[in-house]
Design a protein around this motif. Structure first.
Motif, mmCIF file in Angstrom:
data_model
loop_
_atom_site.group_PDB
_atom_site.id
_atom_site.type_symbol
_atom_site.label_atom_id
_atom_site.label_comp_id
_atom_site.label_asym_id
_atom_site.label_seq_id
_atom_site.Cartn_x
_atom_site.Cartn_y
_atom_site.Cartn_z
ATOM 1 N N LEU A 170 0.819 -1.215 0.000
ATOM 2 C CA LEU A 170 0.000 0.000 0.000
ATOM 3 C C LEU A 170 0.850 1.261 0.000
ATOM 4 C CD1 LEU A 170 -2.801 -0.996 2.525
ATOM 5 C CD2 LEU A 170 -3.018 -0.718 0.039
ATOM 6 N N LEU A 171 1.935 1.259 0.753
ATOM 7 C CA LEU A 171 2.779 2.448 0.838
ATOM 8 C C LEU A 171 3.498 2.745 -0.462
ATOM 9 C CD1 LEU A 171 4.306 2.102 4.404
ATOM 10 C CD2 LEU A 171 2.541 3.688 3.639
ATOM 11 N N GLY A 182 12.286 6.999 -2.894
ATOM 12 C CA GLY A 182 10.899 6.976 -2.474
ATOM 13 C C GLY A 182 9.997 7.623 -3.493
ATOM 14 N N PRO A 183 8.720 7.666 -3.161
ATOM 15 C CA PRO A 183 7.751 8.278 -4.070
ATOM 16 C C PRO A 183 7.702 9.798 -3.898
ATOM 17 C CG PRO A 183 6.620 7.345 -2.182
ATOM 18 C CD PRO A 183 8.078 6.997 -2.033
ATOM 19 N N PHE A 230 10.273 20.100 -4.090
ATOM 20 C CA PHE A 230 9.472 18.882 -4.107
ATOM 21 C C PHE A 230 9.792 18.036 -2.884
ATOM 22 C CE2 PHE A 230 13.221 18.219 -6.720
ATOM 23 C CZ PHE A 230 13.703 16.975 -6.336
ATOM 24 N N GLU A 231 8.787 17.256 -2.473
ATOM 25 C CA GLU A 231 8.888 16.430 -1.277
ATOM 26 C C GLU A 231 8.833 14.964 -1.685
ATOM 27 O OE1 GLU A 231 6.705 15.995 3.071
ATOM 28 O OE2 GLU A 231 5.927 17.408 1.594
ATOM 29 N N VAL A 232 9.709 14.168 -1.063
ATOM 30 C CA VAL A 232 9.821 12.749 -1.368
ATOM 31 C C VAL A 232 9.709 11.956 -0.079
ATOM 32 C CG1 VAL A 232 11.358 10.941 -2.263
ATOM 33 C CG2 VAL A 232 11.318 13.192 -3.350
ATOM 34 N N GLY A 233 8.954 10.869 -0.098
ATOM 35 C CA GLY A 233 8.864 10.007 1.065
ATOM 36 C C GLY A 233 7.472 9.485 1.291
ATOM 37 N N VAL A 234 7.299 8.825 2.444
ATOM 38 C CA VAL A 234 6.022 8.238 2.816
ATOM 39 C C VAL A 234 5.665 8.712 4.216
ATOM 40 C CG1 VAL A 234 4.799 6.075 3.250
ATOM 41 C CG2 VAL A 234 6.476 6.195 1.404
ATOM 42 N N THR A 258 11.466 13.960 2.855
ATOM 43 C CA THR A 258 12.537 14.931 2.668
ATOM 44 C C THR A 258 12.076 15.968 1.660
ATOM 45 O OG1 THR A 258 14.217 13.238 3.055
ATOM 46 C CG2 THR A 258 14.927 15.215 1.911
ATOM 47 N N THR A 259 12.332 17.228 1.939
ATOM 48 C CA THR A 259 12.026 18.291 0.989
ATOM 49 C C THR A 259 13.308 18.698 0.295
ATOM 50 O OG1 THR A 259 10.179 19.093 2.306
ATOM 51 C CG2 THR A 259 11.121 20.625 0.698
#
Length: 112
Positions: free
Chosen positions: A15-16, A64-65, A74-78, A83-84
């Motif tokens: 799901l993540l 990550g996504p 842009f922001e990456v992670g779950v 992380t920005t």
């Protein structure tokens, strides 16, 4: 009980992996492989991001996504683990070469 926990954990991971967004059409110039001597950044159309940076003998990696764009950043992670990336200068053409500056590092697009 351990099997149930294992299946629940596997289900959560599946799901993540779908928690990211695709790169919006207006940010399509961000898509590609970007490099500098000390940094590597890959952003795919489906919103997968891979980042590696070497600074002061320390290597930092993020995979990550894509969660969101906030202006040029842009922001990456779950969830709370994200992380920005600060985009000091969004993608631009310099002659025939695409360039961008992220977290103070000038990057050159090396592949689409």
């Amino acid at each position: 009980m351990n099997r149930l926990f294992g299946w629940m954990l596997a289900g959560c991971m599946i799901l993540l992996t779908g928690c990211g967004i695709e790169v919006p059409p207006e940010k399509a110039a961000y898509i590609g492989e970007w490099q500098a001597t000390t940094m590597y950044l890959l952003i795919t159309r489906d919103g997968s991001v891979r980042y590696k940076r070497i600074e002061g003998g320390v290597t930092t990696s993020v995979e990550g996504p894509l969660k969101a764009f906030d202006g040029d950043n842009f922001e990456v992670g779950v969830g709370p683990m994200s992380t920005t990336f600060i985009v000091n200068r969004p993608p631009y053409l310099d002659g025939e070469t695409w360039k961008m500056q992220v977290d103070g590092v000038p990057l050159t697009k090396t592949a689409e």
